[in-house]
Scaffold this motif. Sequence first.
Motif, PDB file in Angstrom:
ATOM      1  N   GLN A 125       0.841  -1.296  -0.022  1.00 20.20           N
ATOM      2  CA  GLN A 125      -0.131  -0.014  -0.003  1.00 20.20           C
ATOM      3  C   GLN A 125       0.846   1.268  -0.056  1.00 20.20           C
ATOM      4  O   GLN A 125       0.556   2.160  -0.582  1.00 20.20           O
ATOM      5  CB  GLN A 125      -1.253  -0.204   1.107  1.00 20.20           C
ATOM      6  N   ASN A 150       1.993   1.773  -3.568  1.00 22.75           N
ATOM      7  CA  ASN A 150       0.985   2.376  -4.512  1.00 22.75           C
ATOM      8  C   ASN A 150       0.686   3.818  -4.224  1.00 22.75           C
ATOM      9  O   ASN A 150       0.562   4.556  -5.240  1.00 22.75           O
ATOM     10  CB  ASN A 150      -0.229   1.684  -4.123  1.00 22.75           C
ATOM     11  N   LEU A 151       0.743   4.181  -2.951  1.00 18.60           N
ATOM     12  CA  LEU A 151       0.539   5.715  -2.536  1.00 18.60           C
ATOM     13  C   LEU A 151       1.671   6.489  -3.198  1.00 18.60           C
ATOM     14  O   LEU A 151       1.229   7.591  -3.687  1.00 18.60           O
ATOM     15  CB  LEU A 151       0.613   5.799  -1.031  1.00 18.60           C
ATOM     16  N   LEU A 178       3.697   5.850  -5.760  1.00 20.77           N
ATOM     17  CA  LEU A 178       3.695   5.830  -7.222  1.00 20.77           C
ATOM     18  C   LEU A 178       2.331   6.787  -7.654  1.00 20.77           C
ATOM     19  O   LEU A 178       2.416   7.580  -8.557  1.00 20.77           O
ATOM     20  CB  LEU A 178       3.497   4.522  -7.629  1.00 20.77           C
ATOM     21  N   GLU A 179       1.257   6.846  -6.912  1.00 21.63           N
ATOM     22  CA  GLU A 179       0.061   7.606  -7.201  1.00 21.63           C
ATOM     23  C   GLU A 179       0.616   9.122  -7.242  1.00 21.63           C
ATOM     24  O   GLU A 179      -0.119   9.856  -7.920  1.00 21.63           O
ATOM     25  CB  GLU A 179      -1.186   7.227  -6.291  1.00 21.63           C
ATOM     26  N   GLU A 180       1.557   9.566  -6.369  1.00 18.66           N
ATOM     27  CA  GLU A 180       1.793  10.765  -5.997  1.00 18.66           C
ATOM     28  C   GLU A 180       2.909  11.200  -7.121  1.00 18.66           C
ATOM     29  O   GLU A 180       3.756  12.127  -7.005  1.00 18.66           O
ATOM     30  CB  GLU A 180       2.183  11.157  -4.662  1.00 18.66           C
ATOM     31  N   ASN A 181       3.441  10.043  -7.862  1.00 24.56           N
ATOM     32  CA  ASN A 181       4.632  10.518  -9.099  1.00 24.56           C
ATOM     33  C   ASN A 181       5.726  10.453  -8.379  1.00 24.56           C
ATOM     34  O   ASN A 181       6.669  11.107  -8.879  1.00 24.56           O
ATOM     35  CB  ASN A 181       4.168  11.254  -9.885  1.00 24.56           C
ATOM     36  N   HIS A 218       5.517  -0.104 -13.515  1.00 22.64           N
ATOM     37  CA  HIS A 218       5.310   1.413 -13.570  1.00 22.64           C
ATOM     38  C   HIS A 218       6.421   2.360 -13.899  1.00 22.64           C
ATOM     39  O   HIS A 218       7.801   1.716 -13.449  1.00 22.64           O
ATOM     40  CB  HIS A 218       4.985   2.036 -11.867  1.00 22.64           C
ATOM     41  N   ASN A 232      -0.648   5.158   5.001  1.00 23.35           N
ATOM     42  CA  ASN A 232      -1.174   6.523   4.825  1.00 23.35           C
ATOM     43  C   ASN A 232      -0.139   7.497   5.659  1.00 23.35           C
ATOM     44  O   ASN A 232       0.196   8.368   5.251  1.00 23.35           O
ATOM     45  CB  ASN A 232      -2.905   6.743   4.972  1.00 23.35           C
TER      46      ASN A 232
END
Length: 206
Positions: A15, A18-19, A21-24, A41, A186
């Motif tokens: 998790q 994922n967080l 990579l979602e924020e680049n 990715h 998170n």
Amino acid sequence: MRILLLGATGRVGKQILNLLLEENYEVTVLVRDQQKLTIQHPLLKIFQGDVLQSEDIRKSIEGIDGVISALNTNENETLSKSMQILVPLLEEFHIQRIVTIGTAGILQSRVEPNTLRYISSESKRKSKTAASDHEKVFHLLNGSRLNWTIVCPTYLPDGPITKNYRVSENFLPADGKSISTGDTANFAVKEFFEEKFIQYRVGICY
């Protein structure tokens, strides 16, 4: 910014990955078995190796700006043994920031404040092996020159991100019973960047 993530195939580590990579953010991971890492990715760099091998860790930290570790412990003390290798290398490369996932057992006891929870009457643990290994990591980081934070979840079931949780320096918030893997991830990512709890253990729960 490039971040080294250890334990990327674990319940919390997945998790966190994922967080990030979602924020680049650029993420480097060091894993023993690449087949356990199903995500692909363009910002993800994968090294196959062993956290107990100095050269593998040295290779993976080149060019990074900080570390998030979600490594699990085991009876072989992999967690503390890997940290014995990692901490001097981070100091050598002048990499200051590290956030690790610990356990609520290494927080201070509310009933015996001078004692860690896992060795106090507050603990209901039958086995102290994992908490003992986490305690060794705490002492290693506390004796270092790093800007460290240890995120210390209590009972940790799989679950989503709610962002509705409580945190406390060095103690578990009162009456804390559980915290999801999603919210633990998170908070770890948030704290990595915000640096509100430098050189603290942070209890987290609902």
